[in-house]
Design an enzyme around this catalytic site. Sequence first.
Site, PDB file in Angstrom:
ATOM      1  N   ARG A  95     -38.579  33.209 -15.949  1.00  0.00           N
ATOM      2  CA  ARG A  95     -38.110  32.118 -16.822  1.00  0.00           C
ATOM      3  C   ARG A  95     -36.732  32.433 -17.398  1.00  0.00           C
ATOM      4  O   ARG A  95     -35.969  31.536 -17.759  1.00  0.00           O
ATOM      5  CB  ARG A  95     -39.140  31.856 -17.926  1.00  0.00           C
ATOM      6  CG  ARG A  95     -38.716  30.784 -18.890  1.00  0.00           C
ATOM      7  CD  ARG A  95     -39.843  30.078 -19.644  1.00  0.00           C
ATOM      8  NE  ARG A  95     -41.039  30.815 -19.927  1.00  0.00           N
ATOM      9  CZ  ARG A  95     -41.155  31.749 -20.875  1.00  0.00           C
ATOM     10  NH1 ARG A  95     -40.128  32.084 -21.619  1.00  0.00           N
ATOM     11  NH2 ARG A  95     -42.298  32.345 -21.072  1.00  0.00           N
ATOM     12  N   TYR A 134     -27.683   4.772 -20.028  1.00  0.00           N
ATOM     13  CA  TYR A 134     -28.870   4.737 -19.161  1.00  0.00           C
ATOM     14  C   TYR A 134     -30.085   4.406 -20.035  1.00  0.00           C
ATOM     15  O   TYR A 134     -30.316   5.059 -21.057  1.00  0.00           O
ATOM     16  CB  TYR A 134     -28.993   6.117 -18.524  1.00  0.00           C
ATOM     17  CG  TYR A 134     -30.159   6.369 -17.618  1.00  0.00           C
ATOM     18  CD1 TYR A 134     -30.330   5.649 -16.432  1.00  0.00           C
ATOM     19  CD2 TYR A 134     -31.066   7.381 -17.908  1.00  0.00           C
ATOM     20  CE1 TYR A 134     -31.389   5.934 -15.581  1.00  0.00           C
ATOM     21  CE2 TYR A 134     -32.122   7.672 -17.054  1.00  0.00           C
ATOM     22  CZ  TYR A 134     -32.284   6.934 -15.896  1.00  0.00           C
ATOM     23  OH  TYR A 134     -33.321   7.229 -15.060  1.00  0.00           O
ATOM     24  N   ASP A 152     -23.059  11.629 -20.278  1.00  0.00           N
ATOM     25  CA  ASP A 152     -23.789  11.503 -19.023  1.00  0.00           C
ATOM     26  C   ASP A 152     -22.729  11.290 -17.945  1.00  0.00           C
ATOM     27  O   ASP A 152     -22.133  10.214 -17.848  1.00  0.00           O
ATOM     28  CB  ASP A 152     -24.775  10.329 -19.094  1.00  0.00           C
ATOM     29  CG  ASP A 152     -25.674  10.249 -17.860  1.00  0.00           C
ATOM     30  OD1 ASP A 152     -25.225  10.669 -16.769  1.00  0.00           O
ATOM     31  OD2 ASP A 152     -26.809   9.748 -17.989  1.00  0.00           O
ATOM     32  N   LYS A 209     -29.152  12.817  -8.166  1.00  0.00           N
ATOM     33  CA  LYS A 209     -28.241  11.888  -7.485  1.00  0.00           C
ATOM     34  C   LYS A 209     -27.343  12.644  -6.505  1.00  0.00           C
ATOM     35  O   LYS A 209     -27.799  13.028  -5.451  1.00  0.00           O
ATOM     36  CB  LYS A 209     -27.453  11.095  -8.538  1.00  0.00           C
ATOM     37  CG  LYS A 209     -28.335  10.536  -9.681  1.00  0.00           C
ATOM     38  CD  LYS A 209     -29.278   9.435  -9.207  1.00  0.00           C
ATOM     39  CE  LYS A 209     -30.424   9.137 -10.170  1.00  0.00           C
ATOM     40  NZ  LYS A 209     -30.051   8.796 -11.526  1.00  0.00           N
TER      41      LYS A 209
HETATM   42  C1  PLP Z   1     -30.935   8.640 -12.702  1.00  0.00           C
HETATM   43  C2  PLP Z   1     -30.105   8.799 -13.919  1.00  0.00           C
HETATM   44  C3  PLP Z   1     -30.502   9.649 -14.946  1.00  0.00           C
HETATM   45  C4  PLP Z   1     -31.848  10.339 -14.964  1.00  0.00           C
HETATM   46  O1  PLP Z   1     -31.967  11.279 -13.968  1.00  0.00           O
HETATM   47  P1  PLP Z   1     -33.412  11.728 -13.401  1.00  0.00           P
HETATM   48  O2  PLP Z   1     -33.043  12.903 -12.574  1.00  0.00           O
HETATM   49  O3  PLP Z   1     -33.931  10.565 -12.649  1.00  0.00           O
HETATM   50  O4  PLP Z   1     -34.252  12.091 -14.593  1.00  0.00           O
HETATM   51  C5  PLP Z   1     -29.663   9.818 -16.013  1.00  0.00           C
HETATM   52  N1  PLP Z   1     -28.485   9.173 -16.083  1.00  0.00           N
HETATM   53  C6  PLP Z   1     -28.071   8.339 -15.131  1.00  0.00           C
HETATM   54  C7  PLP Z   1     -26.754   7.666 -15.264  1.00  0.00           C
HETATM   55  C8  PLP Z   1     -28.865   8.122 -14.011  1.00  0.00           C
HETATM   56  O5  PLP Z   1     -28.462   7.258 -13.077  1.00  0.00           O
END
Ligand code: PLP
Length: 409
Positions: A72, A127, A199, A224
């Site tokens: 961890r 988001y 983000d 992504k």
């Molecule tokens: C998909 C997404 C997230 C969340 O990511 P996960 O890996 O699905 O938890 C956060 N911010 C944006 C802009 C996203 O498109």
Amino acid sequence: MKNPDDGRPAQGMTSPHGATSAQGDRTRLVVGGRRPDEHYGFVNTPVFHGSTVLYPTAEDYMARRSRYKYARRGTPTSEALETALAGIEGEACAGVALLPSGLAAISAALLSVLDAGDHVLVTDSAYDPTRTVCDTLLVRWGISTTYYDPAIGAGIAALMRPNTKAVFVEAPGSLSFEIQDIPAIAAAAHAHGAVVLMDNTWATPLYFRALDKGVDLSIQSGTKYIGGHSDLMFGCVAANQRTNKALRDTVFNMGLCVGPGDMHLAQRGLRTMAVRLAAHEAAALAVARWFEARPEVLRVLHPALPSHPGHALWRRDFTGSSGLFSVVFRPAPPAAMHAFLNALSLFGIGASWGGYESLAIPFDCTKIRTATKWAPGGPTIRFHIGLEDVADLIADLERGFAALNAASS
Ligand SMILES: *Cc1c(COP(=O)(O)O)cnc(C)c1O
């Protein structure tokens, strides 16, 4: 290849030692975090499945004399990934934390800088699940949120309260693609003593060097473009000197860590991220321009198009665009919009994005706005442009428009 670093930090944090500051991003993505000299010459760091780390003697155990202590706290696999990720975040990066999803990265980053009684400013274009974190989890922890117009810029200073400790930005906005003046917002936040979280999933550090633009915690959903193949849930947060320790402690105390197989997929995706992103960018721009010329289309929400209201800011601060944008159609009944989507065969209908395949989803921001009004003038669809041939994608979309027009008349 030379062993870049022997002073190993615990899991969750590392410095960009895998690459040198003179190298370009593509080189950094290739060399970052690799230590073939330590792994019998194998190009990739092996995937360590482990929990316990054994010590040779009781004395060694008592003094915790060991490069690794417990999985961890870090493994060769997690260190390699952290180093590779840190390599593209710029010189201000003091550490990167690995999280099991993008949303986990958002929650951990927020909790690392906010205490009970604090206030956070969050862009109205965030988001949607980020809003849910603020409206539920943070409320339970005694932290209040004010949503602000993404176009606010330096005007954010007027929303600062004595207990405002953080400002959350996201550009372009989720689904709606507003560009924010992040340097201006960061200057106002810092003047107030608040930290800035971003983000940065859309641009990635390859196209927006968040930490260099005043952001203190830069978050990516690695699901992504880091993963890139629709087979991974992953997230990461890059911190600067100011936020690094709090982030590290929060992630550690919550016991958050990523499974070795998922770390391997993230690392593997990262190696090709720059070339994939360039291909997504070129194809998305071609398709976006094609949409702009269609009579059924009112507007295309893509910041790299000169018609976009945030285009000048995007040109000033971003070095590229990715494969995700939205289209506002001329008013059409829901059945016609569904006919458009149902006629597509290369575009899948599904959440998420950043994989090699194209996607399309209908959306409506009306119910997820509280500081601004969402009135685009017609129905909206978000497109992710994958790595297929652009001509094939356009032929697919032409079938969609034929179905839309047939259902409208
Ligand atoms: C998909 C997404 C997230 C969340 O990511 P996960 O890996 O699905 O938890 C956060 N911010 C944006 C802009 C996203 O498109």
